[in-house]
Design a protein around this motif. Structure first.
Motif, PDB file in Angstrom:
ATOM      1  N   HIS A 153       0.834  -1.192   0.000  1.00  0.00           N
ATOM      2  CA  HIS A 153       0.000   0.000   0.000  1.00  0.00           C
ATOM      3  C   HIS A 153       0.872   1.246   0.000  1.00  0.00           C
ATOM      4  N   THR A 154       0.396   2.266  -0.678  1.00  0.00           N
ATOM      5  CA  THR A 154       1.141   3.521  -0.652  1.00  0.00           C
ATOM      6  C   THR A 154       0.789   4.303   0.608  1.00  0.00           C
ATOM      7  N   SER A 155       1.743   5.065   1.082  1.00  0.00           N
ATOM      8  CA  SER A 155       1.486   5.934   2.228  1.00  0.00           C
ATOM      9  C   SER A 155       0.488   6.995   1.806  1.00  0.00           C
ATOM     10  N   PRO A 156      -0.579   7.187   2.596  1.00  0.00           N
ATOM     11  CA  PRO A 156      -1.570   8.192   2.201  1.00  0.00           C
ATOM     12  C   PRO A 156      -1.015   9.604   2.314  1.00  0.00           C
ATOM     13  N   SER A 157      -1.577  10.476   1.516  1.00  0.00           N
ATOM     14  CA  SER A 157      -1.246  11.895   1.593  1.00  0.00           C
ATOM     15  C   SER A 157      -1.966  12.526   2.778  1.00  0.00           C
ATOM     16  N   GLN A 158      -1.368  13.582   3.317  1.00  0.00           N
ATOM     17  CA  GLN A 158      -2.039  14.443   4.289  1.00  0.00           C
ATOM     18  C   GLN A 158      -1.786  15.885   3.877  1.00  0.00           C
ATOM     19  N   THR A 159      -2.651  16.763   4.339  1.00  0.00           N
ATOM     20  CA  THR A 159      -2.526  18.159   3.921  1.00  0.00           C
ATOM     21  C   THR A 159      -1.157  18.753   4.274  1.00  0.00           C
ATOM     22  N   ALA A 160      -0.692  19.649   3.435  1.00  0.00           N
ATOM     23  CA  ALA A 160       0.554  20.366   3.731  1.00  0.00           C
ATOM     24  C   ALA A 160       0.340  21.377   4.849  1.00  0.00           C
ATOM     25  N   GLY A 161      -0.914  21.739   5.113  1.00  0.00           N
ATOM     26  CA  GLY A 161      -1.214  22.655   6.213  1.00  0.00           C
ATOM     27  C   GLY A 161      -0.778  24.084   5.919  1.00  0.00           C
ATOM     28  N   PRO A 162      -0.990  24.955   6.883  1.00  0.00           N
ATOM     29  CA  PRO A 162      -0.704  26.378   6.653  1.00  0.00           C
ATOM     30  C   PRO A 162       0.736  26.797   6.951  1.00  0.00           C
ATOM     31  N   TYR A 163       1.563  25.874   7.444  1.00  0.00           N
ATOM     32  CA  TYR A 163       2.903  26.276   7.893  1.00  0.00           C
ATOM     33  C   TYR A 163       4.015  25.677   7.035  1.00  0.00           C
ATOM     34  N   TRP A 164       3.657  25.255   5.810  1.00  0.00           N
ATOM     35  CA  TRP A 164       4.646  24.626   4.942  1.00  0.00           C
ATOM     36  C   TRP A 164       5.752  25.612   4.559  1.00  0.00           C
ATOM     37  N   HIS A 165       5.484  26.931   4.740  1.00  0.00           N
ATOM     38  CA  HIS A 165       6.507  27.927   4.349  1.00  0.00           C
ATOM     39  C   HIS A 165       7.843  27.707   5.051  1.00  0.00           C
ATOM     40  N   LEU A 166       7.836  26.912   6.118  1.00  0.00           N
ATOM     41  CA  LEU A 166       9.109  26.625   6.780  1.00  0.00           C
ATOM     42  C   LEU A 166      10.112  26.007   5.807  1.00  0.00           C
ATOM     43  N   ILE A 167       9.624  25.316   4.784  1.00  0.00           N
ATOM     44  CA  ILE A 167      10.551  24.746   3.799  1.00  0.00           C
ATOM     45  C   ILE A 167      10.624  25.585   2.533  1.00  0.00           C
ATOM     46  N   ASP A 168       9.984  26.738   2.530  1.00  0.00           N
ATOM     47  CA  ASP A 168       9.970  27.545   1.301  1.00  0.00           C
ATOM     48  C   ASP A 168      11.360  28.107   1.014  1.00  0.00           C
ATOM     49  N   GLN A 169      11.722  28.050  -0.262  1.00  0.00           N
ATOM     50  CA  GLN A 169      12.949  28.677  -0.755  1.00  0.00           C
ATOM     51  C   GLN A 169      12.482  29.612  -1.861  1.00  0.00           C
ATOM     52  N   PRO A 170      12.252  30.893  -1.531  1.00  0.00           N
ATOM     53  CA  PRO A 170      11.607  31.788  -2.509  1.00  0.00           C
ATOM     54  C   PRO A 170      12.328  31.842  -3.862  1.00  0.00           C
ATOM     55  N   GLU A 171      13.631  31.611  -3.849  1.00  0.00           N
ATOM     56  CA  GLU A 171      14.362  31.677  -5.116  1.00  0.00           C
ATOM     57  C   GLU A 171      13.972  30.553  -6.073  1.00  0.00           C
ATOM     58  N   TRP A 172      13.347  29.509  -5.554  1.00  0.00           N
ATOM     59  CA  TRP A 172      12.945  28.403  -6.430  1.00  0.00           C
ATOM     60  C   TRP A 172      11.841  28.822  -7.409  1.00  0.00           C
ATOM     61  N   ALA A 173      11.212  29.969  -7.169  1.00  0.00           N
ATOM     62  CA  ALA A 173      10.188  30.452  -8.105  1.00  0.00           C
ATOM     63  C   ALA A 173      10.811  30.977  -9.388  1.00  0.00           C
ATOM     64  N   ASP A 174      12.119  31.182  -9.369  1.00  0.00           N
ATOM     65  CA  ASP A 174      12.835  31.691 -10.556  1.00  0.00           C
ATOM     66  C   ASP A 174      13.649  30.564 -11.162  1.00  0.00           C
ATOM     67  N   LEU A 175      13.118  29.953 -12.213  1.00  0.00           N
ATOM     68  CA  LEU A 175      13.807  28.815 -12.815  1.00  0.00           C
ATOM     69  C   LEU A 175      15.015  29.236 -13.640  1.00  0.00           C
ATOM     70  N   LEU A 176      15.129  30.522 -13.883  1.00  0.00           N
ATOM     71  CA  LEU A 176      16.273  31.005 -14.671  1.00  0.00           C
ATOM     72  C   LEU A 176      17.421  31.471 -13.782  1.00  0.00           C
ATOM     73  N   ARG A 177      17.293  31.228 -12.454  1.00  0.00           N
ATOM     74  CA  ARG A 177      18.301  31.803 -11.558  1.00  0.00           C
ATOM     75  C   ARG A 177      19.707  31.286 -11.836  1.00  0.00           C
ATOM     76  N   ASP A 178      19.797  30.049 -12.319  1.00  0.00           N
ATOM     77  CA  ASP A 178      21.121  29.501 -12.633  1.00  0.00           C
ATOM     78  C   ASP A 178      21.279  29.264 -14.132  1.00  0.00           C
ATOM     79  N   GLN A 179      20.440  29.896 -14.938  1.00  0.00           N
ATOM     80  CA  GLN A 179      20.412  29.580 -16.370  1.00  0.00           C
ATOM     81  C   GLN A 179      20.810  30.804 -17.184  1.00  0.00           C
ATOM     82  N   GLN A 180      21.442  30.554 -18.294  1.00  0.00           N
ATOM     83  CA  GLN A 180      21.820  31.637 -19.199  1.00  0.00           C
ATOM     84  C   GLN A 180      21.128  31.411 -20.551  1.00  0.00           C
ATOM     85  N   GLY A 181      20.800  32.489 -21.199  1.00  0.00           N
ATOM     86  CA  GLY A 181      20.434  32.411 -22.606  1.00  0.00           C
ATOM     87  C   GLY A 181      19.017  31.963 -22.904  1.00  0.00           C
TER      88      GLY A 181
END
Lengths: 173, 232
Positions: free
Chosen positions: A2-30
């Motif tokens: 059986h697969t492990s069931p999902s549970q809600t991420a809840g309202p405090y998931w921002h503890l793992i947020d890395q805002p720079e991940w919203a920019d996929l071009l941060r390490d990309q050129q051209g």
């Protein structure tokens, strides 16, 4: 097993947020930059201001993970808005000899979502959309919920309605 | 190309006991699609660029308040194969039941020496381990005297985007478990049990920390796209 069931991420998931991940071009050129943005609302039309939005896409060559990381994560703001900086993906091989139109997978995790919901953002007016094997599985009347519109030069917008009128098509993947 | 239906035993999106689902659940069934390269591929988070951080029990050089514990287990897929290199992102409340998060206004002390986040990667055997502090229970507004049971949040990134899982780990014997609408939204008792860690002295360290075992099973990898003649 059986697969492990999902549970809600809840309202405090921002503890793992890395805002720079919203920019996929941060390490990309051209790469030509493209903004993919949208507003997430609930069944009352209220903004979903505590969501985690993840995206996954191919590079401009249509390949995954071939020099273009392709993954992004973003928190919605108080207005429920997410915003990614990326580049337009290329067409991706599909089942058989088909070709999938350029698309970005979007997953939403939030308080009140027992498991994440997943959809795809396609690009309005892309000629390949008409032959896309996944869009073909979606009733014609609801396909527009998966079509991002160009709302300014380089800016594509796809609003997401979790419930009710104009409810976004979610995919069981 | 295979059809990969949503796993059985998961909580319905509309779970009336959990009030926040009322206006956020979709009313249309999700549309099943065949797995394509989009679903069978996944981002790679190499530890070099995404450093692991396995010890939440020390922050800024100081030990956190609370009962130190070691939690470990394996990440497997439905066929029992280890999901090598899976990334686990972990977050939790402190020993007093408060998150280091601006929106958490529970009147319990913050611990300046506890941030409550970790990132680890499954090894070749699928094994991973963290050191942390047993999180406290805390009240929430779902219903009168509602308290969340002690739990640790886990996010997993496996080998395909369709394997993505966010879930919560609970502790055995917690008297709040039978009362929690999030946990009990999972209709099947055996499926719920998968989210309860096992007390495990094998993970304990003498005179240092008790241990818990938490194995996580992700969905299968689905079909490889090879059969479609588009090997990548």
């Amino acid at each position: 097993m059986h697969t492990s069931p999902s549970q809600t991420a809840g309202p405090y998931w921002h503890l793992i947020d890395q805002p720079e991940w919203a920019d996929l071009l941060r390490d990309q050129q051209g790469h030509a930059p493209l903004t993919l943005t949208g507003r997430i609302t609930d069944g009352d039309g209220m903004p979903c201001g505590d969501a985690m939005v993840e995206m996954w896409q191919a590079g401009p060559d249509g390949a995954y993970g071939n020099g273009f990381h392709g993954f992004g994560r973003c928190a919605t703001d108080a207005d429920g808005v997410f915003r990614f900086t990326t580049t337009r993906p290329g067409p991706v091989p599909g089942p058989g000899n088909s070709l999938q139109a350029p698309h970005v997978t979007l997953s939403i995790f939030a308080r009140g979502l027992m498991h994440h919901v997943t959809t795809r953002a396609y690009f309005e007016a892309e000629p390949l959309n008409d032959a896309d094997p996944i869009l073909a599985l979606v009733p014609q009347t609801r396909r527009h919920t998966m079509l991002a519109r160009q709302t300014a030069p380089g800016v594509w917008t796809l609003d997401i309605r979790l419930q009710g009128a104009g409810e976004t098509v979610f995919l069981d993947i | 190309m295979t059809e990969c239906p949503r796993p059985q035993g998961w909580a319905p999106m509309d779970s009336p006991g959990y009030g926040s689902t009322a206006r956020r659940h979709a009313t249309h069934a999700p549309i099943a699609i065949p797995h394509t390269l989009t679903e069978t591929s996944a981002p790679r988070f190499l530890p070099g660029a995404y450093p692991a951080s396995a010890d939440m029990s020390v922050h800024g050089g100081h030990a956190s308040m609370g009962e130190r514990i070691i939690v470990g287990g394996r990440v497997l897929d439905e066929d029992g194969r280890p999901v090598r290199g899976a990334m686990l992102e972990i977050w939790q409340a402190n020993a007093a039941g408060r998150y280091h998060h601006i929106r958490d206004q529970h009147d319990a002390p913050l611990d300046p020496h506890f941030a409550g986040t970790a990132r680890v990667f499954a090894d070749d055997d699928g094994s991973w381990q963290i050191t942390t502090i047993r999180p406290g229970a805390y009240p929430w507004g779902n219903h009168p005297k509602a308290w969340r049971p002690m739990h640790i949040h886990f996010g997993l990134m496996g080998h395909g985007f369709a394997q993505r899982l966010v879930t919560q780990m609970y502790f055995p014997g917690d008297p709040l478990l039978p009362l929690d609408p999030v946990f009990n939204a999972i209709p099947d008792a055996a499926a719920r049990e998968l989210l309860v860690a096992k007390f495990d002295l094998d993970h304990a360290v003498e005179n240092w920390a008790l241990g818990y075992r938490f194995d996580i099973v992700l969905r299968g990898r689905g079909a490889t796209p090879m059969e479609d003649g588009h090997a990548h």
